[in-house]
Design a protein around this motif. Structure first.
Motif, PDB file in Angstrom:
ATOM      1  N   TYR A 175       0.850  -1.185   0.000  1.00 55.36           N
ATOM      2  CA  TYR A 175       0.000   0.000   0.000  1.00 55.36           C
ATOM      3  C   TYR A 175       0.883   1.232   0.000  1.00 55.36           C
ATOM      4  O   TYR A 175       1.792   1.345   0.810  1.00 55.36           O
ATOM      5  CB  TYR A 175      -0.854  -0.036   1.264  1.00 55.36           C
ATOM      6  N   LEU A 176       0.665   2.151  -0.924  1.00 55.73           N
ATOM      7  CA  LEU A 176       1.473   3.357  -1.011  1.00 55.73           C
ATOM      8  C   LEU A 176       0.551   4.565  -1.131  1.00 55.73           C
ATOM      9  O   LEU A 176      -0.266   4.645  -2.045  1.00 55.73           O
ATOM     10  CB  LEU A 176       2.394   3.278  -2.228  1.00 55.73           C
ATOM     11  N   GLY A 177       0.654   5.479  -0.167  1.00 57.55           N
ATOM     12  CA  GLY A 177      -0.220   6.645  -0.158  1.00 57.55           C
ATOM     13  C   GLY A 177       0.314   7.774  -1.020  1.00 57.55           C
ATOM     14  O   GLY A 177       1.520   7.991  -1.097  1.00 57.55           O
ATOM     15  N   LYS A 178      -0.601   8.484  -1.672  1.00 60.88           N
ATOM     16  CA  LYS A 178      -0.234   9.670  -2.442  1.00 60.88           C
ATOM     17  C   LYS A 178      -0.220  10.891  -1.512  1.00 60.88           C
ATOM     18  O   LYS A 178      -1.079  10.989  -0.631  1.00 60.88           O
ATOM     19  CB  LYS A 178      -1.244   9.907  -3.565  1.00 60.88           C
ATOM     20  N   PRO A 179       0.684  11.822  -1.727  1.00 61.32           N
ATOM     21  CA  PRO A 179       1.786  11.781  -2.704  1.00 61.32           C
ATOM     22  C   PRO A 179       2.892  10.863  -2.214  1.00 61.32           C
ATOM     23  O   PRO A 179       3.111  10.713  -1.012  1.00 61.32           O
ATOM     24  CB  PRO A 179       2.260  13.234  -2.759  1.00 61.32           C
ATOM     25  N   PHE A 180       3.603  10.229  -3.142  1.00 60.57           N
ATOM     26  CA  PHE A 180       4.675   9.316  -2.782  1.00 60.57           C
ATOM     27  C   PHE A 180       5.957   9.749  -3.483  1.00 60.57           C
ATOM     28  O   PHE A 180       5.923  10.443  -4.502  1.00 60.57           O
ATOM     29  CB  PHE A 180       4.337   7.876  -3.174  1.00 60.57           C
ATOM     30  N   SER A 181       7.079   9.328  -2.938  1.00 60.75           N
ATOM     31  CA  SER A 181       8.360   9.640  -3.563  1.00 60.75           C
ATOM     32  C   SER A 181       8.678   8.573  -4.605  1.00 60.75           C
ATOM     33  O   SER A 181       8.282   7.412  -4.456  1.00 60.75           O
ATOM     34  CB  SER A 181       9.474   9.704  -2.515  1.00 60.75           C
ATOM     35  N   ILE A 182       9.386   8.964  -5.644  1.00 57.03           N
ATOM     36  CA  ILE A 182       9.768   8.021  -6.689  1.00 57.03           C
ATOM     37  C   ILE A 182      10.665   6.915  -6.144  1.00 57.03           C
ATOM     38  O   ILE A 182      10.440   5.733  -6.452  1.00 57.03           O
ATOM     39  CB  ILE A 182      10.444   8.753  -7.868  1.00 57.03           C
ATOM     40  N   PRO A 183      11.673   7.222  -5.305  1.00 57.57           N
ATOM     41  CA  PRO A 183      12.491   6.131  -4.756  1.00 57.57           C
ATOM     42  C   PRO A 183      11.665   5.122  -3.960  1.00 57.57           C
ATOM     43  O   PRO A 183      11.946   3.922  -4.014  1.00 57.57           O
ATOM     44  CB  PRO A 183      13.493   6.864  -3.857  1.00 57.57           C
ATOM     45  N   GLU A 184      10.642   5.610  -3.229  1.00 58.68           N
ATOM     46  CA  GLU A 184       9.818   4.677  -2.463  1.00 58.68           C
ATOM     47  C   GLU A 184       8.988   3.806  -3.397  1.00 58.68           C
ATOM     48  O   GLU A 184       8.848   2.601  -3.185  1.00 58.68           O
ATOM     49  CB  GLU A 184       8.909   5.417  -1.493  1.00 58.68           C
ATOM     50  N   LEU A 185       8.421   4.391  -4.442  1.00 65.53           N
ATOM     51  CA  LEU A 185       7.667   3.613  -5.429  1.00 65.53           C
ATOM     52  C   LEU A 185       8.551   2.532  -6.034  1.00 65.53           C
ATOM     53  O   LEU A 185       8.149   1.366  -6.128  1.00 65.53           O
ATOM     54  CB  LEU A 185       7.148   4.536  -6.529  1.00 65.53           C
ATOM     55  N   GLN A 186       9.741   2.897  -6.445  1.00 64.02           N
ATOM     56  CA  GLN A 186      10.645   1.933  -7.055  1.00 64.02           C
ATOM     57  C   GLN A 186      11.048   0.843  -6.060  1.00 64.02           C
ATOM     58  O   GLN A 186      11.122  -0.339  -6.414  1.00 64.02           O
ATOM     59  CB  GLN A 186      11.893   2.644  -7.591  1.00 64.02           C
ATOM     60  N   ALA A 187      11.275   1.239  -4.809  1.00 62.48           N
ATOM     61  CA  ALA A 187      11.673   0.269  -3.793  1.00 62.48           C
ATOM     62  C   ALA A 187      10.540  -0.719  -3.517  1.00 62.48           C
ATOM     63  O   ALA A 187      10.783  -1.931  -3.370  1.00 62.48           O
ATOM     64  CB  ALA A 187      12.068   0.989  -2.502  1.00 62.48           C
ATOM     65  N   ARG A 188       9.298  -0.212  -3.444  1.00 61.37           N
ATOM     66  CA  ARG A 188       8.168  -1.105  -3.197  1.00 61.37           C
ATOM     67  C   ARG A 188       7.983  -2.078  -4.357  1.00 61.37           C
ATOM     68  O   ARG A 188       7.698  -3.256  -4.157  1.00 61.37           O
ATOM     69  CB  ARG A 188       6.898  -0.284  -2.989  1.00 61.37           C
ATOM     70  N   ALA A 189       8.102  -1.568  -5.585  1.00 58.70           N
ATOM     71  CA  ALA A 189       7.944  -2.426  -6.760  1.00 58.70           C
ATOM     72  C   ALA A 189       9.008  -3.515  -6.776  1.00 58.70           C
ATOM     73  O   ALA A 189       8.712  -4.700  -7.002  1.00 58.70           O
ATOM     74  CB  ALA A 189       8.022  -1.588  -8.038  1.00 58.70           C
ATOM     75  N   LYS A 190      10.254  -3.136  -6.525  1.00 62.66           N
ATOM     76  CA  LYS A 190      11.336  -4.119  -6.517  1.00 62.66           C
ATOM     77  C   LYS A 190      11.142  -5.139  -5.399  1.00 62.66           C
ATOM     78  O   LYS A 190      11.401  -6.332  -5.588  1.00 62.66           O
ATOM     79  CB  LYS A 190      12.688  -3.411  -6.368  1.00 62.66           C
ATOM     80  N   ALA A 191      10.675  -4.688  -4.234  1.00 67.54           N
ATOM     81  CA  ALA A 191      10.464  -5.596  -3.112  1.00 67.54           C
ATOM     82  C   ALA A 191       9.392  -6.627  -3.428  1.00 67.54           C
ATOM     83  O   ALA A 191       9.543  -7.814  -3.125  1.00 67.54           O
ATOM     84  CB  ALA A 191      10.081  -4.803  -1.862  1.00 67.54           C
ATOM     85  N   LEU A 192       8.298  -6.191  -4.057  1.00 65.42           N
ATOM     86  CA  LEU A 192       7.227  -7.128  -4.409  1.00 65.42           C
ATOM     87  C   LEU A 192       7.696  -8.137  -5.445  1.00 65.42           C
ATOM     88  O   LEU A 192       7.384  -9.325  -5.356  1.00 65.42           O
ATOM     89  CB  LEU A 192       6.005  -6.365  -4.927  1.00 65.42           C
ATOM     90  N   LEU A 193       8.429  -7.680  -6.437  1.00 69.94           N
ATOM     91  CA  LEU A 193       8.939  -8.596  -7.463  1.00 69.94           C
ATOM     92  C   LEU A 193       9.961  -9.556  -6.878  1.00 69.94           C
ATOM     93  O   LEU A 193       9.976 -10.746  -7.215  1.00 69.94           O
ATOM     94  CB  LEU A 193       9.549  -7.798  -8.614  1.00 69.94           C
TER      95      LEU A 193
END
Length: 238
Positions: free
Chosen positions: A105-123
């Motif tokens: 779960y990622l709340g807006k507004p979000f930072s790009i590094p956090e988005l990328q980190a969450r995506a990489k963690a899920l994958l």
């Protein structure tokens, strides 16, 4: 991560500027990104596109993100990790999304590094769980009256289906593949959530409690998911 170059991601976001921003920065990771602007087309693409990750906005036209998540999780053929985005900050919205099967779960507004980190963690976590399942020659894990069907992504207790969220299923499967082995919260967090952030460790306790409420006849005296005081948790020996 070389594995990212082969991963396909679906972004379901109705604000074009945000969708483009997400697409751009996920492509920077080497992901192949497809975008959908509403829940109906997003659900259709998710069912037909064989994606490795879905980034799903909560507020969507047609079908909202919770409805899309519910539809995908109701059919085990379409299991894909889901990162849910929302402008809503309430705990209730977050809990409902996770209960319906969202993986993070990622709340807006979000930072790009956090988005990328969450995506990489899920994958990374998804890849790790596939590796755990591949170590087992059979698609069914059994312990007493508990059955874990890895092919159908289902859990049954005495033959009765038990509805689990995606994270609950992954946590149970990981522990059941290693009966008797004790894991700390940090180890479970790394294996199942794909992160080592201490601030997430409470998620382990929460999911353990929810698992027990669903698969244990008496959650106060668990038979399968056991606590090792001062250390962590283990699945009962076979």
């Amino acid at each position: 991560m070389d594995m990212l170059n082969d991963c396909r991601t679906l972004v379901v976001e109705d604000t074009a500027e945000i969708a483009d921003l997400i697409r751009l920065h996920l492509e920077d990771l080497g992901l192949q990104v497809t975008c959908a602007a509403d829940g109906i087309s997003g659900l259709e693409l998710a069912r037909n596109g064989m994606f490795d990750l879905i980034v799903l906005d909560l507020m969507l036209p047609g079908l909202n993100g919770l409805e899309v998540c519910r539809a995908l999780r109701s059919d085990p053929r379409y299991y894909t990790p889901i990162l849910m985005l929302t402008a809503k900050a309430s705990e209730i919205d977050r809990v409902v999304g996770l209960e319906l099967g969202a993986d993070d779960y990622l709340g807006k507004p979000f930072s790009i590094p956090e988005l990328q980190a969450r995506a990489k963690a899920l994958l990374r976590r998804s890849e790790k769980m596939r590796g755990v399942a591949a170590q087992d020659d059979q698609s069914m894990v059994r312990a007493g009256s508990l059955e874990i069907d890895t092919m159908r992504h289902e859990v049954r207790l005495s033959g009765i289906p038990i509805p689990l969220t995606a994270k609950e299923f992954d946590l149970l499967l990981f522990m059941a593949h290693n009966p008797g082995r004790v894991y700390s919260r940090a180890q479970l967090l790394d294996a199942v959530w794909g992160t080592t952030l201490e601030s997430y460790e409470h998620n382990v306790n929460t999911h353990i409690n929810r698992l027990r409420a669903k698969v244990e006849a008496d959650p106060a005296n668990p038979q399968y998911v056991l606590t090792v005081r001062g250390v962590g948790y283990r699945f009962a020996d076979s």
